[in-house]
Design a protein around this motif. Structure first.
Motif, PDB file in Angstrom:
ATOM      1  N   GLN A   1       0.867  -1.182   0.000  1.00 24.03           N
ATOM      2  CA  GLN A   1       0.000   0.000   0.000  1.00 24.03           C
ATOM      3  C   GLN A   1       0.898   1.224   0.000  1.00 24.03           C
ATOM      4  N   ILE A   2       0.856   1.974  -1.103  1.00 23.92           N
ATOM      5  CA  ILE A   2       1.757   3.110  -1.268  1.00 23.92           C
ATOM      6  C   ILE A   2       0.910   4.387  -1.378  1.00 23.92           C
ATOM      7  N   ASP A   3       1.265   5.408  -0.604  1.00 22.94           N
ATOM      8  CA  ASP A   3       0.514   6.666  -0.614  1.00 22.94           C
ATOM      9  C   ASP A   3       1.372   7.801  -1.164  1.00 22.94           C
ATOM     10  N   ALA A   4       0.707   8.763  -1.749  1.00 22.61           N
ATOM     11  CA  ALA A   4       1.376  10.001  -2.153  1.00 22.61           C
ATOM     12  C   ALA A   4       0.390  11.138  -1.914  1.00 22.61           C
ATOM     13  N   GLU A   5       0.917  12.326  -1.916  1.00 20.59           N
ATOM     14  CA  GLU A   5       0.046  13.477  -1.708  1.00 20.59           C
ATOM     15  C   GLU A   5      -1.015  13.513  -2.805  1.00 20.59           C
ATOM     16  N   LEU A   6      -2.244  13.798  -2.428  1.00 16.77           N
ATOM     17  CA  LEU A   6      -3.339  13.791  -3.402  1.00 16.77           C
ATOM     18  C   LEU A   6      -3.314  15.094  -4.197  1.00 16.77           C
ATOM     19  N   PRO A   7      -3.160  15.018  -5.527  1.00 13.91           N
ATOM     20  CA  PRO A   7      -3.205  16.254  -6.314  1.00 13.91           C
ATOM     21  C   PRO A   7      -4.577  16.916  -6.148  1.00 13.91           C
ATOM     22  N   GLU A   8      -4.560  18.200  -6.270  1.00 10.74           N
ATOM     23  CA  GLU A   8      -5.750  19.003  -5.981  1.00 10.74           C
ATOM     24  C   GLU A   8      -6.980  18.523  -6.765  1.00 10.74           C
ATOM     25  N   ASP A   9      -6.748  18.216  -8.082  1.00 14.55           N
ATOM     26  CA  ASP A   9      -7.892  17.882  -8.935  1.00 14.55           C
ATOM     27  C   ASP A   9      -8.368  16.432  -8.785  1.00 14.55           C
ATOM     28  N   ALA A  10      -7.685  15.689  -7.937  1.00 12.43           N
ATOM     29  CA  ALA A  10      -7.966  14.247  -7.901  1.00 12.43           C
ATOM     30  C   ALA A  10      -8.915  13.853  -6.790  1.00 12.43           C
ATOM     31  N   ARG A  11      -9.563  14.834  -6.137  1.00 13.44           N
ATOM     32  CA  ARG A  11     -10.414  14.505  -4.994  1.00 13.44           C
ATOM     33  C   ARG A  11     -11.579  13.601  -5.389  1.00 13.44           C
ATOM     34  N   GLU A  12     -12.038  13.775  -6.630  1.00 16.83           N
ATOM     35  CA  GLU A  12     -13.192  13.001  -7.080  1.00 16.83           C
ATOM     36  C   GLU A  12     -12.785  11.708  -7.772  1.00 16.83           C
ATOM     37  N   LEU A  13     -11.509  11.350  -7.639  1.00 12.67           N
ATOM     38  CA  LEU A  13     -10.983  10.195  -8.372  1.00 12.67           C
ATOM     39  C   LEU A  13     -11.757   8.920  -8.027  1.00 12.67           C
ATOM     40  N   PRO A  14     -12.372   8.268  -9.027  1.00 11.33           N
ATOM     41  CA  PRO A  14     -12.986   6.971  -8.746  1.00 11.33           C
ATOM     42  C   PRO A  14     -11.879   5.913  -8.662  1.00 11.33           C
ATOM     43  N   GLY A  15     -12.098   4.908  -7.834  1.00 15.55           N
ATOM     44  CA  GLY A  15     -11.074   3.866  -7.735  1.00 15.55           C
ATOM     45  C   GLY A  15     -11.036   3.027  -8.998  1.00 15.55           C
ATOM     46  N   VAL A  16      -9.844   2.813  -9.565  1.00 19.53           N
ATOM     47  CA  VAL A  16      -9.737   1.970 -10.758  1.00 19.53           C
ATOM     48  C   VAL A  16      -8.613   0.954 -10.557  1.00 19.53           C
ATOM     49  N   ILE A  17      -8.786  -0.217 -11.176  1.00 22.45           N
ATOM     50  CA  ILE A  17      -7.740  -1.230 -11.125  1.00 22.45           C
ATOM     51  C   ILE A  17      -6.987  -1.183 -12.449  1.00 22.45           C
ATOM     52  N   VAL A  18      -5.747  -0.732 -12.393  1.00 24.67           N
ATOM     53  CA  VAL A  18      -4.934  -0.574 -13.595  1.00 24.67           C
ATOM     54  C   VAL A  18      -4.261  -1.920 -13.884  1.00 24.67           C
ATOM     55  N   PRO A  19      -4.511  -2.513 -15.066  1.00 19.32           N
ATOM     56  CA  PRO A  19      -3.986  -3.855 -15.333  1.00 19.32           C
ATOM     57  C   PRO A  19      -2.459  -3.903 -15.344  1.00 19.32           C
ATOM     58  N   ARG A  20      -1.960  -5.111 -15.078  1.00 23.97           N
ATOM     59  CA  ARG A  20      -0.509  -5.329 -15.002  1.00 23.97           C
ATOM     60  C   ARG A  20       0.227  -4.827 -16.245  1.00 23.97           C
ATOM     61  N   LYS A  21      -0.291  -5.168 -17.423  1.00 24.58           N
ATOM     62  CA  LYS A  21       0.421  -4.781 -18.641  1.00 24.58           C
ATOM     63  C   LYS A  21       0.478  -3.259 -18.784  1.00 24.58           C
ATOM     64  N   THR A  22      -0.624  -2.599 -18.401  1.00 31.15           N
ATOM     65  CA  THR A  22      -0.653  -1.144 -18.471  1.00 31.15           C
ATOM     66  C   THR A  22       0.377  -0.538 -17.517  1.00 31.15           C
ATOM     67  N   VAL A  23       0.500  -1.158 -16.346  1.00 33.64           N
ATOM     68  CA  VAL A  23       1.480  -0.661 -15.380  1.00 33.64           C
ATOM     69  C   VAL A  23       2.868  -0.720 -16.001  1.00 33.64           C
ATOM     70  N   GLY A  24       3.145  -1.814 -16.725  1.00 29.64           N
ATOM     71  CA  GLY A  24       4.443  -1.956 -17.381  1.00 29.64           C
ATOM     72  C   GLY A  24       4.661  -0.905 -18.461  1.00 29.64           C
ATOM     73  N   GLU A  25       3.630  -0.652 -19.249  1.00 33.91           N
ATOM     74  CA  GLU A  25       3.754   0.345 -20.313  1.00 33.91           C
ATOM     75  C   GLU A  25       3.870   1.747 -19.741  1.00 33.91           C
ATOM     76  N   LEU A  26       3.116   2.006 -18.696  1.00 36.90           N
ATOM     77  CA  LEU A  26       3.133   3.328 -18.053  1.00 36.90           C
ATOM     78  C   LEU A  26       4.544   3.656 -17.558  1.00 36.90           C
ATOM     79  N   ARG A  27       5.189   2.624 -17.038  1.00 36.55           N
ATOM     80  CA  ARG A  27       6.514   2.835 -16.455  1.00 36.55           C
ATOM     81  C   ARG A  27       7.473   3.481 -17.451  1.00 36.55           C
TER      82      ARG A  27
END
Lengths: 372, 619
Positions: A184-210
């Motif tokens: 469980q990793i936390d970071a400061e919440l960007p101002e515009d992200a308060r309404e962020l819906p929870g999403v599950i980012v797939p493994r392959k996407t995580v690799g590409e995002l990197r």
């Protein structure tokens, strides 16, 4: 279409495209990259129907147009061209061939009509925010080792990104678990992200995002909807479907009442675990941790091949404890610690154990013991 | 129109008592569903009558005629009418159903057969002055008339099902029915090796066709049975089978179970008997499969003829009209006995492979007769051998074939330098390694022939057996789950799982009850890695329902070990020194089940010297 561009820019774009494209495809067009030239830009678009990446690069466009060609073949060709070469891509729109010229090399590649190329439907993104690349890098890098590979529990096959409330206030949080351990990793919440819906980012996407996150100065534009997530830099847009499922209520498995505190140098600890685990050839190497006052003995006992133990000087002031873990899990969480000592908090040999870096509460790892 | 039509109330059905004929027909439907079941009833009667010789004849797949003649003790003339009435039997006094030692006991067979065809019963009771005969057709029973018969009983059934055309319509072709009869008689014959049995097709009365002729096989249990099984299953069966004889708490299992390398592609040659009665019992078939699970791949099926003797009070044979199923007082005990006895026998067989693999190879060795001019081509040359080698290439390719380290091993055993690597071949079942060919096959010389060992398959098995022994010694560590998984199952499955919880815990799977029909999974075997708990539990519950011990969890764990063994073993293509090869042979001799790899293929084939001599026409 006719354009010419620098080999290095083309290689960068094609590397991204070909890593999204699956090696084996039953639909031929999905093995292709869509090349679109217009103005002074060329864009390369690749997809596996779940992820779409678009890479834009500057080019000298003599004639606007678009075509599709095998991503792997073009990537291989560009990779093998000499550094600094100018590459010319052209097709006459009739012969069904893309001509690739660089220096004295010439390739003629089969194309498929651009109309057949599937374009991912755009989505109404309900939340848009900017996030510095290093922040996203930390969030995903430290969480991704715990992603499950078990396909039947598909809802664990990704990183759960959402807005949460920690003791310190609202945070942008990434969580991953495979049922044996959790990050469980936390970071400061960007101002515009308060309404962020929870999403599950797939493994392959995580690799590409990197691959988008190496530049420390970059700010990534993140857009999230119920079904899609998009990460964009000025040159690259990565769009992905998110996993349609409910991430489990992870908060209740994170222990809060663990009091037995062990502090140990993470690198020393990892090396010792790795050493003692050598004697066991099993896939699930069980390492026993025996704790006494300021003393940790790591041991492995394999009835066939032998036994090993190693003693470490640690800070521990509680009652003696013996607890077993999968060596791989210990190595992976210890590998996440990079600045301070690793702090383990134990309860009993049958209860989850928590680990964090020093007193940093923004990255916590939970691992279940093994019964040995 | 519809609206105007008057509503007609259906006539109120009347409940009536069916007459005796209808009752008999219904009962016949249960007992006699096809000619084969009629024959089964009659042959069982003959066996119960102590017959030493039984002749069975049928015409048109048994539809036109069935005749069973025996030399048993017969039926007195005055008892003939009674024998044909329902629930009349000499085999049960009506008070004790728990102690049934005969095949029949319900007293249903003869009246049922009389209800579905024309039945003629001719018998001469032992010591009677003359024979008597009685004919029944439907409800019309004839009168007892004197007849000519030397001894025993003859039952003739003509026009089977002619009284029940509906049933007749559902019969299969004559050929299929004849096949069923054949199968039934074979099964019955296995259980009675001391009785001679003759099966004839008399569709053409002028030229009866002999289908099966089995001589009486006297001798002790195993001798006689072995010969009888050889006559029925195939002459090579007894040589390739292990004699089973095991007793546990009053239950006795005897019979023969084939080596894993003598397996079939379908479960057709599995003959199971309870107290001499052929059965197709799920529990027993499951136990048979479980016993071979470790040594056969999923698509191969063991061959076995097993006889279970159960004290009559521990088994209920009265659960199925045709008695094909039985119910045991203690299913766990029966299963344990079958699995235990077979596993023990298979382990004892050690490295033994089927002789048929050698013989099959011999067939492959034979030079093709349609190419008399082509050079002799060994079967193992496979793809490398040109279809029709030019004369000059023969020598070249022979050398390529033997490209192993032949040169390292002197051809003559006499000048062996190191006595340790050259033990006397005669003493060792797998002999002494002479060469390695194609970097995959070890050729060894034995006392009376040679063996060829597949090094990868053999070593894989050795590693697997070692890993299994390790697991048994050290137990299975369990990985506790961060999020315990609550798995909902039906109530029966839940109960079964919780009953087995202790066994499962020993294998690293921890369960807890979670309300009526759910269990909470807290721990999974670490070796399985990340598993789908729900699917795992569902599979285990199913396996438990079939009676597999610990729900096949052990098998799953062993499957992983088997995969690990595959990776951890000597690969094909690795050159081995003489010492290594001999060490492999010695370890194979010492390891149980080393005669076949984890997939049931043989790890070696043996060629006897006389087989080799036959190849060269010396014999």
């Amino acid at each position: 279409m006719k354009l010419s561009m620098e080999r290095s820019a083309l290689l960068r774009a094609m590397s991204r495209a070909q890593s999204v494209v699956e090696r084996r495809n039953t639909i031929p067009i999905l093995g292709n990259v869509l090349i679109e030239a217009e103005g002074d830009k060329v864009s390369f678009r690749a997809t596996d129907l779940d992820i779409e990446v678009i890479d834009r690069a500057p080019a000298m466009v003599n004639k606007a147009g678009a075509t599709t060609v095998s991503a792997h073949t073009l990537h291989e060709i560009v990779r093998k061209l000499p550094d600094g070469a100018m590459v010319e891509l052209s097709d006459d729109g009739l012969s069904g061939r893309l001509e690739v010229r660089a220096g004295r090399s010439h390739f003629s590649l089969a194309t498929l009509p651009r109309e057949d190329f599937p374009i991912m439907a755009s989505s109404e993104y309900s939340c848009n925010f900017g996030c510095p690349a290093p922040v996203l890098r930390r969030l995903f890098d430290k969480a991704k080792f715990a992603i499950s590979t078990e396909e039947t529990r598909y809802y664990l096959n990704g990183v759960y990104m959402h807005a949460a409330t920690a003791a310190s206030g609202p945070v942008l949080r990434c969580v991953a678990t495979d049922g044996h351990r959790l990050a469980q990793i936390d970071a400061e919440l960007p101002e515009d992200a308060r309404e962020l819906p929870g999403v599950i980012v797939p493994r392959k996407t995580v690799g590409e995002l990197r691959k988008l996150l190496d530049d420390d100065e970059m700010t990534i534009a993140v857009s999230v909807s119920e079904t899609k997530v998009r990460f964009a830099t000025p040159d690259v847009t990565l769009t992905s479907k998110v996993i349609d499922g409910t991430f489990p209520d992870y908060a209740r498995v994170i222990p809060s009442g663990n009091t037995k505190r062990l502090e140990v140098d993470a690198a020393d600890f990892a090396q010792a675990v790795d050493r003692v685990a050598t004697v066991s050839s099993e896939r699930s190497r069980a390492v026993k941790m025996a704790l006494d006052e300021d003393r940790l003995v790591l041991s492995v006992n394999s009835p066939d091949s032998g036994a090993a133990d190693e003693e470490l000087a640690v800070a521990y002031a509680d009652e003696p404890l013996e607890i077993g873990f999968n060596a791989k899990y210990l190595l992976e969480i210890a590998g996440q610690v990079d600045r301070e000592n690793a702090v383990f908090l134990f309860d009993s040999p049958a209860q989850p154990t928590l680990m964090r870096e020093g007193n940093d509460e923004t990255a916590v790892y939970v691992v279940m013991p093994m019964r040995v | 129109m519809n609206a105007e039509s008057p509503k007609i109330e259906p006539a109120l059905p009347v409940i009536r008592q069916l007459d005796a004929a209808a009752q008999n027909r219904i009962a016949a439907g249960e007992v006699v569903e096809r000619p084969a079941s009629a024959i089964k009833e009659l042959v069982e009667n003959s066996l119960d009558a102590g017959a030493t010789r039984i002749e069975i004849a049928y015409a048109d797949g048994g539809k036109r005629l069935i005749r069973v003649s025996d030399d048993g003790h017969g039926i007195p003339a005055d008892a003939l009418p009674l024998a044909l009435s329902r629930h009349a039997t000499s085999k049960l006094d009506g008070t004790d159903f728990s102690n049934i030692l005969t095949f029949g006991f319900r007293g249903e067979a003869l009246p049922s057969l009389g209800a579905v065809g024309r039945l003629t019963l001719t018998s001469r009771a032992r010591g009677a002055a003359e024979a008597a005969s009685l004919t029944v057709r439907g409800e019309a029973t004839g009168s007892v008339r004197p007849a000519a018969l030397a001894r025993g009983t003859v039952v003739e059934l003509e026009g089977l099902f002619s009284a029940t055309p509906a049933r007749l319509k559902f019969l299969r072709s004559d050929r299929a029915e004849a096949q069923a009869i054949n199968d039934t008689v074979r099964r019955l014959a296995m259980a009675a090796p001391e009785t001679a049995i003759l099966l004839q097709d008399v569709s053409d009365p002028a030229a009866p066709r002999q289908i099966l002729r089995l001589d009486a096989e006297p001798g002790d249990l195993f001798e006689g049975l072995g010969r009888r099984l050889g006559a029925i299953i195939g002459a090579e069966f007894p040589e390739n089978a292990l004699a089973i004889d095991s007793t546990r708490e009053g239950l006795r299992l005897t019979g023969y179970a084939a080596l894993p390398t003598y397996s079939r592609g379908a479960a057709v040659a599995q003959y199971l008997f309870v107290n001499g009665r052929p059965v197709r019992d799920r529990l027993l078939l499951g136990a048979l499969r479980a016993a071979y699970m470790d040594v056969l791949s999923r698509d191969r099926h063991p061959v076995a003829a097993l006889f279970l003797d159960v004290p009559p009070d521990l088994v209920d044979v009265n659960v199925h009209p045709a008695k094909a199923e039985v119910r045991f007082r203690d299913p766990g005990l029966v299963r344990g006995l079958v699995v235990g006895a077979l596993k023990q026998a298979l382990a004892g067989a050690g490295h033994r492979g089927a002789t048929t693999t050698g013989i099959g190879m011999l067939g492959a060795f034979r030079p093709e007769t349609d190419q008399p001019s082509a050079p002799y081509r060994p079967a193992w040359s496979g793809a490398q051998a040109p279809a029709r080698p030019a004369p000059g290439t023969a020598a070249l390719f022979t050398r390529a074939l033997w490209s192993g380290r032949v040169e390292e091993l002197p051809a003559e055993p006499e000048d062996a330098p190191d006595p340790e690597t050259r033990p006397e071949p005669l003493d060792l079942p797998l002999g002494v390694a002479r060469a390695q060919i194609h970097e995959n096959y070890v050729v060894a010389q034995t006392g009376d022939g040679m063996v060829i060992v597949d090094q990868h398959a053999a070593h894989e098995r050795l590693v697997y057996e070692r890993l299994k022994a390790q697991r048994a010694a050290s137990g299975v560590p369990g990985q506790m789950l961060l999020i315990p998984e609550v798995v909902e199952l039906d109530e029966a499955a839940t109960a079964r799982l919780l009953d087995a919880a202790e066994d499962l815990a020993a294998l690293g799977l921890a369960l807890e009850p979670f309300g009526g029909n759910a269990v909470c999974l807290r721990e999974t075997p670490a070796i399985l890695g990340e598993v789908d708990g729900r699917a795992l539990l569902a599979d285990i519950a199913d396996a438990l329902a079939e009676g597999t011990a610990a729900g096949g969890l052990e098998a799953r764990i062993d499957a992983i070990l088997s995969r690990m063994a595959c990776h951890g073993s000597v690969r094909s293509g690795r050159r081995m020194s003489a010492q290594e090869m001999n060490a492999l042979l010695r370890e194979m001799e010492a390891t149980p089940l080393s005669g076949q790899c984890n997939h049931g293929r043989p790890t070696y084939v043996e060629l006897k010297l006389h087989d080799i001599e036959r190849l060269f026409g010396r014999r």
